[in-house]
Design a protein around this motif. Structure first.
Motif, short mmCIF file in Angstrom:
data_model
loop_
_atom_site.label_atom_id
_atom_site.label_comp_id
_atom_site.label_asym_id
_atom_site.label_seq_id
_atom_site.Cartn_x
_atom_site.Cartn_y
_atom_site.Cartn_z
N ILE A 143 0.81 -1.23 0.00
CA ILE A 143 0.00 0.00 0.00
C ILE A 143 0.84 1.28 0.00
O ILE A 143 0.59 2.16 -0.82
N PRO A 144 1.86 1.40 0.87
CA PRO A 144 2.63 2.66 0.82
C PRO A 144 3.27 2.91 -0.55
O PRO A 144 3.11 4.01 -1.09
N PRO A 145 3.97 1.94 -1.15
CA PRO A 145 4.50 2.24 -2.49
C PRO A 145 3.40 2.45 -3.53
O PRO A 145 3.58 3.25 -4.46
N PHE A 146 2.27 1.75 -3.38
CA PHE A 146 1.16 2.01 -4.29
C PHE A 146 0.67 3.45 -4.16
O PHE A 146 0.26 4.06 -5.13
N ASN A 147 0.71 3.96 -2.93
CA ASN A 147 0.30 5.35 -2.73
C ASN A 147 1.21 6.29 -3.53
O ASN A 147 0.75 7.16 -4.26
N ASN A 148 2.53 6.06 -3.41
CA ASN A 148 3.46 6.88 -4.19
C ASN A 148 3.13 6.81 -5.67
O ASN A 148 3.12 7.81 -6.38
N LEU A 149 2.88 5.59 -6.13
CA LEU A 149 2.61 5.38 -7.54
C LEU A 149 1.32 6.07 -7.96
O LEU A 149 1.22 6.64 -9.04
N LEU A 150 0.33 6.03 -7.08
CA LEU A 150 -0.96 6.64 -7.38
C LEU A 150 -0.82 8.15 -7.55
O LEU A 150 -1.42 8.76 -8.44
N ILE A 151 0.03 8.76 -6.71
CA ILE A 151 0.26 10.20 -6.83
C ILE A 151 0.97 10.50 -8.16
O ILE A 151 0.64 11.45 -8.86
N GLU A 152 1.96 9.65 -8.49
CA GLU A 152 2.63 9.83 -9.78
C GLU A 152 1.62 9.73 -10.91
O GLU A 152 1.67 10.47 -11.89
N LEU A 153 0.70 8.78 -10.77
CA LEU A 153 -0.32 8.58 -11.81
C LEU A 153 -1.23 9.81 -11.90
O LEU A 153 -1.55 10.28 -12.99
N LEU A 154 -1.64 10.31 -10.74
CA LEU A 154 -2.48 11.51 -10.73
C LEU A 154 -1.78 12.65 -11.47
O LEU A 154 -2.37 13.33 -12.31
N LYS A 155 -0.47 12.82 -11.17
CA LYS A 155 0.28 13.86 -11.85
C LYS A 155 0.36 13.57 -13.35
O LYS A 155 0.29 14.47 -14.17
N GLY A 156 0.48 12.27 -13.66
CA GLY A 156 0.57 11.87 -15.07
C GLY A 156 -0.70 12.17 -15.85
O GLY A 156 -0.65 12.35 -17.07
N THR A 157 -1.85 12.23 -15.15
CA THR A 157 -3.09 12.45 -15.90
C THR A 157 -3.08 13.81 -16.61
O THR A 157 -3.80 13.99 -17.59
N ALA A 158 -2.28 14.75 -16.12
CA ALA A 158 -2.21 16.06 -16.78
C ALA A 158 -1.75 15.91 -18.23
O ALA A 158 -2.06 16.74 -19.08
N LEU A 159 -1.01 14.80 -18.50
CA LEU A 159 -0.49 14.59 -19.85
C LEU A 159 -1.59 14.43 -20.89
O LEU A 159 -1.39 14.74 -22.06
N VAL A 160 -2.76 13.94 -20.45
CA VAL A 160 -3.82 13.70 -21.45
C VAL A 160 -4.25 15.00 -22.10
O VAL A 160 -4.80 14.99 -23.20
N SER A 161 -3.97 16.13 -21.45
CA SER A 161 -4.34 17.42 -22.06
C SER A 161 -3.60 17.63 -23.37
O SER A 161 -4.09 18.33 -24.26
N THR A 162 -2.44 16.98 -23.52
CA THR A 162 -1.66 17.18 -24.75
C THR A 162 -2.22 16.38 -25.92
O THR A 162 -1.82 16.60 -27.06
N ILE A 163 -3.09 15.40 -25.66
CA ILE A 163 -3.72 14.69 -26.78
C ILE A 163 -5.20 15.06 -26.85
O ILE A 163 -6.04 14.26 -27.26
#
Lengths: 245, 271, 215
Positions: A143-163
């Motif tokens: 769970i703790p590393p998944f939390n880190n990954l989830l935040i990275e993923l949340l930040k990554g969602t901003a990328l969809v604005s470029t498509i």
């Protein structure tokens, strides 16, 4: 700073799109994590090789490049046309799933070998051992590393604005183009992302406590607003598995 | 304290006919260049309580782990109830056993570990019911009822919902014993089951095992340093040294008048 | 399947230009991330609350918000009251700043991994604060964290195409420009493969390094 019309027509829907992209790609990433992570512990070398290859390829991929590739190259290359959001979700889910598979593999490998032996002594099948013993015990560790990954993923969602997916970052860019006044809008965007990250972390903390309770453990309460949005485990940072980047 | 009724001697158990239940034939086990078992032959008849003694590193625990299929022998064969554990016959030839065959033979064997190895993600009750339900296909109610009886028998009737981390070592080990018995094994392997316990908790665990030994027909194979306990329950004691059985006999004979020099040395060191 | 090697051929000169820009962004970004991260890490160990609190707040904020939006902020907002920077310069600063908040965590873990006895020994020898850090603590801490730092360089490489969103002509920027003007998509595939080809050996190298340095 933004007209009411813009707010209701672009910005609010944009926030909702960001939430949707986060949820869908997190679900896909979670499924990929468990599938690939489990296969990577297989006793059959061919299965390990195939899942390991997936891991290496997708871990080496830039999510943004993947997104462009899915959105623009795949249609002409393979004749498959995704709606933009699907391309974004696939790119995020598949790449972050590769990082997640490492979390699952590592947590499974960390389950005490004696637990596997106890499972054998009770004559469980391999699949039963995995489902009833190894995965449930590995879960709180994930769970703790998944939390880190989830935040990275949340930040990554901003990328969809470029498509051309109209998430909140996309709405922000629109507003800049329309008004030219960019300071408030980007500040607001950053704050919303930060609040989302904070809420997700709180949610994952709850999940972690619940998981630990089910193992009969009560972890010490972590207090303080800024007491680490991420779990700052020293060993994680040193071995580089922390952000699973 | 009375043992679980389902295990008592009154009930006719086809497996208990005094015949040979376990047989090792020329079993060799190596770890790298270190030969732990060297062409070992030995057998145990059903219903017997056999204790393996000997200096550490003499291969006693290895025998239990081979029987539990946690290890595989390099050479030789092991049979349980007449069936090969390590091999299976295909087209008249002996080949390495597959998972399915191993599970079929292995279901007759239970084991209690030195470190208990309870599942920390399950309550005491579920530790006991999980395997009967998912491996033997017992209905959940029946498995739970039986698990409660077993917990009563080991003196932990009030700990059904406790998680392993909430139990003392001795309590955990008693749950582990109940868990092994819930699978109704013909053979129970006990691997230094009191070695990891604080001294004051040892007696409680040994009492439970004595009770099982005296009131059931389960064949027991026991590695222990508790010589008093070994003397109490054993029908037969095997003295191991350097991967071989160097002497065997009744507990009476082995403890009172051992013949072999090494046995005498070992016993005088531990008693 | 629609693939034309001729298009790939035509793209190659632009591709190499893009590689150069990506490497520049990565090189300078790494330099900033490594040095600024160390500054954060040391500041966070200060016993002055007025230092640690703002530093913690700023690094947490930067680390938990998207690099892409930060790049927009640097590119569109900062010039309103500060210097105007080229897309590449903005990208380098953005990457460096964003990843400095990660390397700060890495350094912090490395510093905490140095046994307390080392601090005590330095005190016992009455070393100055500066000497304690530079001669005793950091040499031990940094050696242990080199693989972790390396991991973030690889991560930065994979995030570097974001600078194309503010107009920098890195690998992806060149690929997009080429695809848009020629109405082809081969360039995007080439860029995608290029990332895997660069990242895989890099991660192999890091694992080898990790085995050597972390006992």
């Amino acid at each position: 700073m933004m007209s009411e019309k813009f707010f209701t027509e672009w910005f609010l829907p944009g926030i909702w799109i960001t939430v949707q992209v986060t949820v869908y790609s997190a679900a896909l990433a979670l499924a990929v994590s468990f599938l690939i992570g489990t296969l990577r512990t297989s006793p059959l070398w061919i299965v390990r090789f195939a899942s390991g290859t997936y891991f290496e390829i997708f871990r080496g991929t830039s999510a943004l490049v993947m997104m462009f590739w899915m959105a623009y190259a795949v249609p002409s290359l393979l004749g498959i046309q995704f709606v933009p959001m699907a391309a974004g979700v696939l790119a995020l889910g598949l790449t972050y799933g590769a990082y997640g598979s490492e979390i699952v593999r590592g947590a499974l490998a960390a389950v005490a070998p004696a637990q596997r032996e106890a499972g054998i002594a009770l004559n469980f099948t391999k699949a039963q051992r995995l489902r009833k013993i190894e995965l449930p015990q590995a879960w709180p560790e994930m769970i703790p590393p998944f939390n880190n990954l989830l935040i990275e993923l949340l930040k990554g969602t901003a990328l969809v604005s470029t498509i051309a997916v109209a998430d909140m970052t996309f709405a922000g860019n629109l507003l800049r183009l329309a008004k030219g006044d960019s300071a408030p809008i980007y500040t607001l965007l950053l704050v919303i992302y930060f609040v989302f990250a904070f809420l997700l972390t709180r949610g994952m903390r709850l999940l972690e406590r619940q998981a630990n309770r089910r193992m009969g453990k009560t972890p010490p309460e972590k207090t303080g607003f800024l007491s680490g949005l991420r779990s700052k485990s020293a060993t994680d940072a040193v071995t580089g598995t922390g952000g699973a980047k | 304290m009375s043992a679980d009724q389902n295990l008592t001697k009154d009930q006719s158990n086809p497996a208990v006919d005094g015949k040979e239940l376990i047989r090792f034939d020329k079993v060799t086990k190596r770890f790298g260049s270190n030969v732990v078992l060297d062409e070992l032959d030995f057998s145990v008849n059903s219903g017997k309580h056999v204790t393996l003694i000997g200096p550490s590193g003499s291969g006693k625990t290895t025998i239990l782990r081979l029987l539990m299929t946690l290890l595989k022998p390099e050479e030789g064969t092991i049979r349980v109830g007449g069936k090969y554990l390590t091999h299976e016959e295909r087209n008249g030839k002996l080949v390495k056993a597959g998972e399915k065959h191993i599970r079929e033979v292995r279901k007759n064997i239970g084991m209690v570990f030195q470190q208990f190895n309870l599942f920390p993600n399950m309550s005491a009750l579920r530790n006991i019911t999980e395997a009967p339900v998912s491996v033997l296909g017992l209905p959940k109610d029946e498995a739970e009822e039986r698990a409660r009886e077993l917990l009563d028998m080991v003196g932990l009737g009030d700990k059904t919902d406790a998680y392993p981390t909430q139990l003392s070592g001795g309590q955990q080990q008693r749950v582990a014993i109940a868990r092994a018995l819930a699978m109704r094994p013909q053979v129970l392997l006990l691997d230094e089951v009191t070695s990891a316990l604080d001294p004051e908790l040892v007696a409680g665990v040994l009492d439970v095992l004595r009770d099982i030994a005296h009131t059931t027909d389960i064949t027991m194979l026991c590695v222990t340093h508790e010589m008093g306990f070994a003397r109490d329950i054993s029908d037969q004691v095997l003295m191991f040294d350097s991967g071989r059985v160097i002497e065997s006999g009744t507990a009476e004979k082995m403890f009172n008048e051992p013949e072999h020099e090494r046995t005498r040395e070992f016993l005088s060191a531990v008693l | 399947m629609n693939w034309d090697w001729q298009v790939v051929d035509d793209f190659m000169p632009k591709f190499w230009d893009g590689v150069l820009v990506t490497l520049q962004a990565l090189g300078w970004g790494t330099l900033i991330a490594f040095s600024l991260g160390l500054v954060w890490a040391i500041a966070l160990r200060s016993d002055q609350k007025w230092i640690t609190w703002p530093v913690a707040a700023v690094t947490e904020f930067i680390r938990n918000t998207p690099l892409l939006v930060q790049l927009f902020f640097l590119f569109y907002v900062v010039p309103e009251w500060g210097p105007t920077m080229s897309p590449l310069t903005t990208g380098i600063i953005g990457l460096g700043l964003h990843y400095s908040t990660y390397t700060a965590e890495v350094y912090r873990a490395g510093i905490e991994g140095v046994p307390v006895g080392q601090w005590e020994a330095a005190t016992a020898l009455s070393l100055s604060k500066r000497r304690t850090w530079t001669a005793v603590i950091l040499p031990q801490a940094i050696r242990r964290v080199i693989p972790a730092l390396g991991n973030y360089v690889v991560a930065m490489l994979k995030d570097s195409p974001m600078i194309s969103a503010i107009g920098a002509l890195d690998m992806l920027g060149e690929g997009r420009a080429f695809s848009d003007t020629t109405f082809t998509t081969e360039a995007l595939t080439v860029v995608g493969v290029a990332f895997i080809v660069i990242a895989y050996p890099a991660s192999l190298l890091l694992r080898a390094l990790e085995r050597r340095l972390v006992r």
